[in-house]
Design a protein around this motif. Structure first.
Motif, PDB file in Angstrom:
ATOM      1  N   SER A 169      10.030   0.984   0.559  1.00 20.80           N
ATOM      2  CA  SER A 169       8.771   0.138   0.840  1.00 20.80           C
ATOM      3  C   SER A 169       8.683  -1.220  -0.247  1.00 20.80           C
ATOM      4  O   SER A 169       8.493  -2.113   0.202  1.00 20.80           O
ATOM      5  CB  SER A 169       7.358   0.957   0.689  1.00 20.80           C
ATOM      6  OG  SER A 169       7.322   1.763   2.031  1.00 20.80           O
ATOM      7  N   LEU A 170       9.040  -0.821  -1.426  1.00 22.37           N
ATOM      8  CA  LEU A 170       9.137  -1.997  -2.248  1.00 22.37           C
ATOM      9  C   LEU A 170      10.549  -2.717  -2.107  1.00 22.37           C
ATOM     10  O   LEU A 170      10.525  -4.121  -2.036  1.00 22.37           O
ATOM     11  CB  LEU A 170       9.522  -1.427  -3.659  1.00 22.37           C
ATOM     12  CG  LEU A 170       9.516  -2.551  -4.838  1.00 22.37           C
ATOM     13  CD1 LEU A 170       8.381  -3.522  -4.997  1.00 22.37           C
ATOM     14  CD2 LEU A 170       9.605  -1.767  -6.106  1.00 22.37           C
ATOM     15  N   ARG A 171      11.592  -2.110  -1.456  1.00 20.38           N
ATOM     16  CA  ARG A 171      12.637  -3.183  -1.132  1.00 20.38           C
ATOM     17  C   ARG A 171      12.546  -3.902   0.184  1.00 20.38           C
ATOM     18  O   ARG A 171      12.826  -5.045   0.110  1.00 20.38           O
ATOM     19  CB  ARG A 171      13.857  -2.150  -0.712  1.00 20.38           C
ATOM     20  CG  ARG A 171      14.692  -1.426  -1.912  1.00 20.38           C
ATOM     21  CD  ARG A 171      15.297  -2.278  -2.704  1.00 20.38           C
ATOM     22  NE  ARG A 171      16.263  -3.224  -2.271  1.00 20.38           N
ATOM     23  CZ  ARG A 171      17.752  -3.058  -2.599  1.00 20.38           C
ATOM     24  NH1 ARG A 171      18.019  -2.079  -3.230  1.00 20.38           N
ATOM     25  NH2 ARG A 171      18.390  -3.794  -2.081  1.00 20.38           N
ATOM     26  N   LYS A 172      11.397  -3.247   0.920  1.00 19.83           N
ATOM     27  CA  LYS A 172      11.191  -4.180   2.157  1.00 19.83           C
ATOM     28  C   LYS A 172      10.352  -5.214   1.888  1.00 19.83           C
ATOM     29  O   LYS A 172      10.210  -6.244   2.654  1.00 19.83           O
ATOM     30  CB  LYS A 172      10.471  -3.298   3.194  1.00 19.83           C
ATOM     31  CG  LYS A 172      11.520  -1.868   3.782  1.00 19.83           C
ATOM     32  CD  LYS A 172      12.278  -2.635   4.764  1.00 19.83           C
ATOM     33  CE  LYS A 172      11.916  -2.814   6.055  1.00 19.83           C
ATOM     34  NZ  LYS A 172      12.933  -3.361   6.749  1.00 19.83           N
ATOM     35  N   ARG A 193       0.817  -1.366  -0.030  1.00 19.60           N
ATOM     36  CA  ARG A 193       0.137   0.048  -0.054  1.00 19.60           C
ATOM     37  C   ARG A 193       0.868   1.203  -0.037  1.00 19.60           C
ATOM     38  O   ARG A 193       0.377   2.377  -0.672  1.00 19.60           O
ATOM     39  CB  ARG A 193      -0.863  -0.045   1.212  1.00 19.60           C
ATOM     40  CG  ARG A 193      -2.044  -0.846   0.984  1.00 19.60           C
ATOM     41  CD  ARG A 193      -3.243  -0.702   1.986  1.00 19.60           C
ATOM     42  NE  ARG A 193      -2.771  -0.866   3.418  1.00 19.60           N
ATOM     43  CZ  ARG A 193      -2.902  -2.080   3.911  1.00 19.60           C
ATOM     44  NH1 ARG A 193      -3.244  -3.011   3.473  1.00 19.60           N
ATOM     45  NH2 ARG A 193      -2.331  -2.148   5.281  1.00 19.60           N
ATOM     46  N   GLN A 194       2.027   1.231   0.592  1.00 16.80           N
ATOM     47  CA  GLN A 194       2.855   2.397   0.704  1.00 16.80           C
ATOM     48  C   GLN A 194       3.360   2.712  -0.654  1.00 16.80           C
ATOM     49  O   GLN A 194       3.662   3.890  -1.058  1.00 16.80           O
ATOM     50  CB  GLN A 194       3.999   2.163   1.611  1.00 16.80           C
ATOM     51  CG  GLN A 194       3.508   2.170   3.244  1.00 16.80           C
ATOM     52  CD  GLN A 194       4.586   2.059   4.308  1.00 16.80           C
ATOM     53  OE1 GLN A 194       5.759   1.889   4.001  1.00 16.80           O
ATOM     54  NE2 GLN A 194       4.111   1.788   5.728  1.00 16.80           N
ATOM     55  N   VAL A 195       3.685   1.643  -1.358  1.00 16.95           N
ATOM     56  CA  VAL A 195       4.299   1.729  -2.708  1.00 16.95           C
ATOM     57  C   VAL A 195       3.334   2.513  -3.504  1.00 16.95           C
ATOM     58  O   VAL A 195       3.894   3.024  -4.520  1.00 16.95           O
ATOM     59  CB  VAL A 195       4.849   0.257  -3.318  1.00 16.95           C
ATOM     60  CG1 VAL A 195       5.370   0.265  -4.466  1.00 16.95           C
ATOM     61  CG2 VAL A 195       5.835  -0.245  -2.330  1.00 16.95           C
ATOM     62  N   ARG A 196       2.247   2.026  -3.367  1.00 18.63           N
ATOM     63  CA  ARG A 196       1.147   2.542  -4.198  1.00 18.63           C
ATOM     64  C   ARG A 196       0.660   4.012  -3.893  1.00 18.63           C
ATOM     65  O   ARG A 196      -0.153   4.456  -4.793  1.00 18.63           O
ATOM     66  CB  ARG A 196      -0.171   1.825  -4.408  1.00 18.63           C
ATOM     67  CG  ARG A 196       0.053   0.442  -5.270  1.00 18.63           C
ATOM     68  CD  ARG A 196      -1.183  -0.289  -5.541  1.00 18.63           C
ATOM     69  NE  ARG A 196      -1.034  -1.437  -6.445  1.00 18.63           N
ATOM     70  CZ  ARG A 196      -0.651  -2.434  -6.202  1.00 18.63           C
ATOM     71  NH1 ARG A 196      -0.432  -2.794  -5.022  1.00 18.63           N
ATOM     72  NH2 ARG A 196      -0.388  -3.270  -7.163  1.00 18.63           N
ATOM     73  N   ASP A 197       0.982   4.507  -2.791  1.00 22.25           N
ATOM     74  CA  ASP A 197       0.391   5.594  -2.190  1.00 22.25           C
ATOM     75  C   ASP A 197       1.041   7.101  -2.918  1.00 22.25           C
ATOM     76  O   ASP A 197       2.239   7.107  -2.728  1.00 22.25           O
ATOM     77  CB  ASP A 197       0.749   5.770  -0.638  1.00 22.25           C
ATOM     78  CG  ASP A 197      -0.031   7.021   0.003  1.00 22.25           C
ATOM     79  OD1 ASP A 197      -0.565   7.701  -0.789  1.00 22.25           O
ATOM     80  OD2 ASP A 197      -0.084   7.210   1.358  1.00 22.25           O
TER      81      ASP A 197
END
Length: 201
Positions: A24-27, A9-13
């Motif tokens: 966030s994608l790396r995480k 969700r953070q990647v898309r925000d």
């Protein structure tokens, strides 16, 4: 600690800082990375069209990379659910001793390193979901002689892999650590012979 879906969700925000979206994608790769963290990151970057060190990639490309990762994760989670159901039925039927696929699967639960690539720059080029479908198909049929992902015939036994198991047959073409249960005894023996030939050369 945030889970995969929360990080996605953070990647898309679009309101989030781009650096946070990339982070966030790396995480997400700490939760699901079929080739291992570094090789999966390299794969996603090359498929989505941004550099592994790019600190401010195009947000559309970030989301495309996430979409590929999510699709592969759904393929693997469906397989794990079927696997768990099968093992439950086998135990109910009195089959308590796990087989070789089960031993291998125990090391990859959650999808980390399912198709381990020790060299982060050498990995399959196909979409992650397709790679996992091929691997799952191979786990569900009789053992074969080559790589179930790319069809490569040359497998080399490598030691000191940065993974568990730390040794095994690696495809010379696509770089994955081929799960031993998908290979015949002859193919495993041939991979060990190739290791000796490479050592002598």
């Amino acid at each position: 600690m945030a889970g995969f879906r929360s990080l996605a969700r953070q990647v898309r925000d679009p309101r989030s800082d781009l650096a946070l979206r990339r982070y966030s994608l790396r995480k997400c790769l700490e939760r699901f990375a079929p080739y291992g963290h570094r090789a999966t990151w390299d794969h996603l970057c090359s498929r989505a069209g941004f550099g592994p060190e790019d600190r401010s990639p195009d947000p559309v490309r970030l989301v495309a990379a996430l979409a590929e990762l999510e699709e592969a994760r759904s393929v693997w989670l469906a397989y794990e659910a079927e696997f768990a159901e099968r093992r439950k039925k086998e135990k109910h039927d009195g089959l308590r001793r796990p087989g070789t696929v089960d031993d291998w699967h125990r090391l990859t639960w959650g999808g980390f390193g399912v198709a381990w690539c020790d060299d982060p720059r050498v990995h399959p080029r196909e979409p992650l979901g397709e790679v996992l479908r091929r691997l799952i198909s191979a786990l569900e049929r009789a053992p074969g002689a080559g790589c179930p992902v790319c069809g490569g015939a040359r497998l080399i036994w490598k030691y000191d892999l940065d993974h568990e198991p730390s040794a095994g047959p690696v495809c010379a073409r696509c770089g994955i650590l081929v799960p031993p249960p998908v290979l015949t005894a002859e193919a495993l023996a041939e991979a060990r012979r190739d290791r000796l030939l490479v050592s002598v050369a």
